[in-house]
Structure formats: C-alpha cells, structure tokens
Design an enzyme around this catalytic site. Structure first.
Site, PDB file in Angstrom:
ATOM      1  N   THR A  72       0.839  -1.207   0.000  1.00 16.67           N
ATOM      2  CA  THR A  72       0.000   0.000   0.000  1.00 16.67           C
ATOM      3  C   THR A  72       0.873   1.255   0.000  1.00 16.67           C
ATOM      4  O   THR A  72       0.618   2.199  -0.753  1.00 16.67           O
ATOM      5  CB  THR A  72      -0.929  -0.011   1.238  1.00 16.67           C
ATOM      6  OG1 THR A  72      -1.728  -1.193   1.192  1.00 16.67           O
ATOM      7  CG2 THR A  72      -1.815   1.219   1.282  1.00 16.67           C
ATOM      8  N   THR A 236      14.222   4.604   9.932  1.00 19.51           N
ATOM      9  CA  THR A 236      15.186   3.522  10.152  1.00 19.51           C
ATOM     10  C   THR A 236      14.706   2.251   9.459  1.00 19.51           C
ATOM     11  O   THR A 236      13.534   1.870   9.586  1.00 19.51           O
ATOM     12  CB  THR A 236      15.357   3.278  11.669  1.00 19.51           C
ATOM     13  OG1 THR A 236      15.830   4.494  12.232  1.00 19.51           O
ATOM     14  CG2 THR A 236      16.331   2.151  11.960  1.00 19.51           C
ATOM     15  N   CYS A 324     -17.102  -7.845   1.970  1.00 20.92           N
ATOM     16  CA  CYS A 324     -17.660  -8.015   3.311  1.00 20.92           C
ATOM     17  C   CYS A 324     -16.845  -7.268   4.357  1.00 20.92           C
ATOM     18  O   CYS A 324     -17.342  -6.951   5.422  1.00 20.92           O
ATOM     19  CB  CYS A 324     -17.768  -9.492   3.671  1.00 20.92           C
ATOM     20  SG  CYS A 324     -16.280 -10.397   3.332  1.00 20.92           S
TER      21      CYS A 324
HETATM   22  N1  PLP Z   1      -2.087  -4.553  -4.171  1.00 22.20           N
HETATM   23  C1  PLP Z   1      -2.616  -5.767  -4.325  1.00 22.20           C
HETATM   24  C2  PLP Z   1      -2.931  -6.268  -5.704  1.00 22.20           C
HETATM   25  C3  PLP Z   1      -2.890  -6.566  -3.216  1.00 22.20           C
HETATM   26  O1  PLP Z   1      -3.439  -7.774  -3.366  1.00 22.20           O
HETATM   27  C4  PLP Z   1      -2.583  -6.053  -1.925  1.00 22.20           C
HETATM   28  C5  PLP Z   1      -2.901  -6.840  -0.711  1.00 22.20           C
HETATM   29  O2  PLP Z   1      -3.843  -7.589  -0.678  1.00 22.20           O
HETATM   30  C6  PLP Z   1      -2.001  -4.785  -1.825  1.00 22.20           C
HETATM   31  C7  PLP Z   1      -1.773  -4.054  -2.971  1.00 22.20           C
HETATM   32  C8  PLP Z   1      -1.643  -4.184  -0.508  1.00 22.20           C
HETATM   33  O3  PLP Z   1      -0.462  -4.769   0.003  1.00 22.20           O
HETATM   34  P1  PLP Z   1      -0.116  -4.627   1.554  1.00 22.20           P
HETATM   35  O4  PLP Z   1      -1.031  -5.525   2.290  1.00 22.20           O
HETATM   36  O5  PLP Z   1       1.310  -5.032   1.671  1.00 22.20           O
HETATM   37  O6  PLP Z   1      -0.307  -3.189   1.901  1.00 22.20           O
END
Ligand code: PLP
Length: 391
Positions: A72, A236, A324
């Site tokens: 993310t 860090t 959900c």
């Molecule tokens: N992008 C995709 C396609 C994902 O499937 C996910 C997690 O399910 C993410 C981004 C987000 O990753 P993270 O959980 O490391 O933030």
C-alpha cells in the site's frame, strides 16, 4: 483442527528458511544499519545482501530498490511522486479493478480536482487496451495498472500499457503485489518506471514492501526525514524484514518454475473437478491469462459467506467475492466491473494456492465443497426454485 490454507492471495505463511534468516536480527544483531560502528555495519551488509536478492528477482539493480512498509505504501508513494514531479499534469489513469491501495487514492485525487480515468475490463477481466490508448494524453501524469488481479488472478499486459503511456511522456507504475514470484519479471528489458511489491504475499513477513524505481526516473519521497534509502524513503530500515524479504525473493526465484507447473496443476485440478461436480458455476476470468495459483469460481443461488463459514468449519480457508470487510454484502468492485451477474458474484469463492499446498488438501476441497453447495441451495428460496427447475 489443522488448517487447509487456500487464501494465499490474502497473505502467505512465512517460509521457515526465511524466518531463520531474519531471526538473529532481533535480539542479537539488533544494530542500526546506519550506525558507524561495527555492530551497525554487519547489519548494513545483510541489508545490502537483501537488496541485491530482491533486485535479482526483478532483473533490477540494487539501487533501484526502495524498501517501504507494505504494498500500500509503495502504491501511494508512486502515484504521489508522479503528481509532484509533473505539477502541470492533472490527469491520472488507473483501472476499475485495482486494489483499494491504488483505487482509493485515485478517487481521493478526483475530490482534489484531478481528472481520474478508470479503464474498464471485459467480462473475463481483461483490460480494455483501446480505451487506454484513447485515454492517455499530454495531461496524464501517471498510469497505474496492476500486473495481476488479487481476486481473479487475471494478468494485464503491463508492458504494452507502459509503451502506450510512455509515448505520451507520462510515468507508468504497476502494482505487482500478486505477480512477483509467480510470473517472470525482468525490469532490465522493461518499459515500466515503478513497480510495487509486498513481502507477505511471497512468504516473507507482513510489514515490508518495495517500490522499484527505474534509475533516472524523477521521484519525490512520500516520507521525508533521515537519509535512509538514498533519501527516497526516510525512517530507520526494518532490517530483519528486509533480510527476510531478500531470502524470500531468492526462494521465489528458485520456485518460480514449480509455481507454474506443480501449483498450477493443483489449481487446475481443483477448478476442473469443482466445475465438473457443481452445476451452475463459472470461473471468473477463466478465459483470460491468469496467475497459476488463483481460481475464483462463482456459484449461482448461494451466498459466498455461507460457503466460507461451512468450509471454515472443516478447516478450509478461502475468500469470497464480496466486499464483506466494508460491512456490506455487495459483490466486489472487481466482479461488478466484469459485469458478473449479481446472482453469481454473490456466491463467488476465491481459492489461492501456494507451494505449500498439498494434493491431499485439494482432494479434501474437491470432496467437501459439492455437498456444501447442494445443501445451501436446498436452504435458499432461489436455490430451491433452481433445483425444482432442474428436476
Ligand atoms: N495490491 C494488491 C494487488 C494486493 O493484493 C494487496 C494486498 O492484498 C495490496 C496491494 C496491498 O499490500 P499490503 O497488504 O502489503 O499493503
């Protein structure tokens, strides 16, 4: 009860070899990699090794790897950076089936006056490339498209999309969180400027991600402060997790062939048998190119949540195609964008396998799921109508 874990697109088991690799870096070798003393220096060397191992899996150079806290963060950092690099460009392009890590950010940008285009997909979840071509323009700052979809496993032609994007001078980012370790990636021969990955999807721990940034690509950091990651991501370093991710990437490279042979064969057997023994079902994105580990199957006249609960009672972990988590039973935005009819989307179940999935586990699901669906259809008014119609 021993779990049968078929929810690897949600998260994966940390490989024991990965855990062993990171273990000393908590209580024994806990130095700060930026410290001048020997104690920090030995951690720095392992962090460097981790960076090289991640780079090797991607066909990248170590200096193109920026460690972040998750997929993310990488997605957010890529899009924000492009908008700062090109303040005069006010257009962002993504797709209707992205993960919320991209989609929510883009929708927030449209509230702030940016023009945001969401490219559609066809009934099999394939990206509308003609729409993309017609949408990229000189005002576009960034195009962000996922490499592979987390719900259906459908793969987008990201290299072709990157070429279309670059022709208009915009940056191209791909969310490859689900693709890394499952499909070969070679950034050395690629057009892609930025790529996100996440450790917990490939048998490393949660809380570590990467933003690949092509050398020479202009970049503005999301987190500012210290000079870590060549001032591209302050804070860090999560040394133990970086070391773990390096090991996980090394193993992912070694197991890539197995993902595409053994894991794929198990996935294919699972979906073929379920399709053969359960009427009124369809594979979401079944005709598209897909990840080898994922199958999302829609069962008419049943609710995904009910299927999941009954599977869970048997120890089987899977996912449904409903949003959900948001407290609604609306079909997911991915299945809606594909135009999957409501009666099917509602009863969609995603199974996602890994190299730790065994044939016995798959046989258990093949045995247990058909009677579960039959029972649920018997209990639901729509299902009873359907059974009557058949009889
Ligand atoms: N992008 C995709 C396609 C994902 O499937 C996910 C997690 O399910 C993410 C981004 C987000 O990753 P993270 O959980 O490391 O933030």
């Amino acid at each position: 009860m021993k779990e049968i874990y078929l929810d690897n697109n949600a998260t994966t088991k940390v490989d024991e070899a990965v855990f062993e690799e990171m273990r000393p870096y908590f209580c024994e070798l806990y130095g700060n990699p930026s410290s001048m003393h020997f104690f920090g220096g030995q951690v720095q060397r392992k962090v460097d090794e981790g960076r090289s191992r991640v780079a090797a899996l991607l066909g990248a150079s170590p200096d193109e790897i920026i460690f972040t806290a998750c997929g993310t963060e990488s997605d957010n950092a890529a899009i924000r950076s492009a908008l700062e690099v090109f303040p005069e460009r006010r257009h962002v392009i993504t797709s209707r089936v992205e993960h919320p890590a991209v989609l929510t950010q883009c929708r927030n940008l449209s509230q702030k006056g940016y023009r945001v285009s969401e490219i559609g997909v066809d009934g099999e979840g394939r990206l509308d490339m003609e729409e993309l071509k017609a949408t990229v323009d000189e005002d576009t700052a960034i195009v962000s498209l996922m490499w592979a979809n987390n719900e259906t496993g459908v793969i987008f032609p990201v290299e072709e999309a990157a070429a279309i994007t670059k022709a208009k001078g915009a940056l191209f980012h791909t969310d490859a969180v689900q693709a890394v370790g499952k499909v070969p990636i070679d950034m050395a021969t690629s057009n892609i400027d930025m790529l996100s990955l996440s450790g917990h999807k490939l048998h490393a721990p949660k809380g570590i991600g990467v933003l690949y940034l092509r050398r020479g690509t202009p970049f503005r950091p999301f987190l500012v402060g210290g000079h870590q990651e060549k001032s591209r991501r302050a804070g860090t370093e999560n040394a133990a997790a970086i070391i773990a991710l390096g090991k996980a990437c090394e193993l992912a490279g070694q197991h890539m062939k197995l993902e595409n042979t053994q894991v794929k064969a198990l996935r294919d057997r699972l979906q073929d048998e379920l399709m053969a023994h359960i009427p009124n079902a369809r594979i979401n994105g079944g005709a598209a190119e897909r990840l080898p580990n994922t199958t999302s199957i829609a069962y008419e006249f049943v609710e995904g949540e009910a299927i999941l609960l009954l599977l869970s009672e048997l120890g089987v972990c899977a996912s449904s195609g409903s949003a959900c988590t948001s407290g609604s039973l609306e079909p997911s935005h991915v299945l809606r964008a594909m135009g999957v009819p409501f009666t099917c989307a509602h009863g969609s179940i995603r199974f996602s396998l890994s190299r730790f999935t065994t044939p016995e586990e798959i046989e258990t699901v093949i045995r247990e799921l058909p009677p579960i669906i039959a029972r649920l259809r018997q209990m639901s008014p729509f299902g009873r109508e359907f059974i009557k119609g058949q009889g």
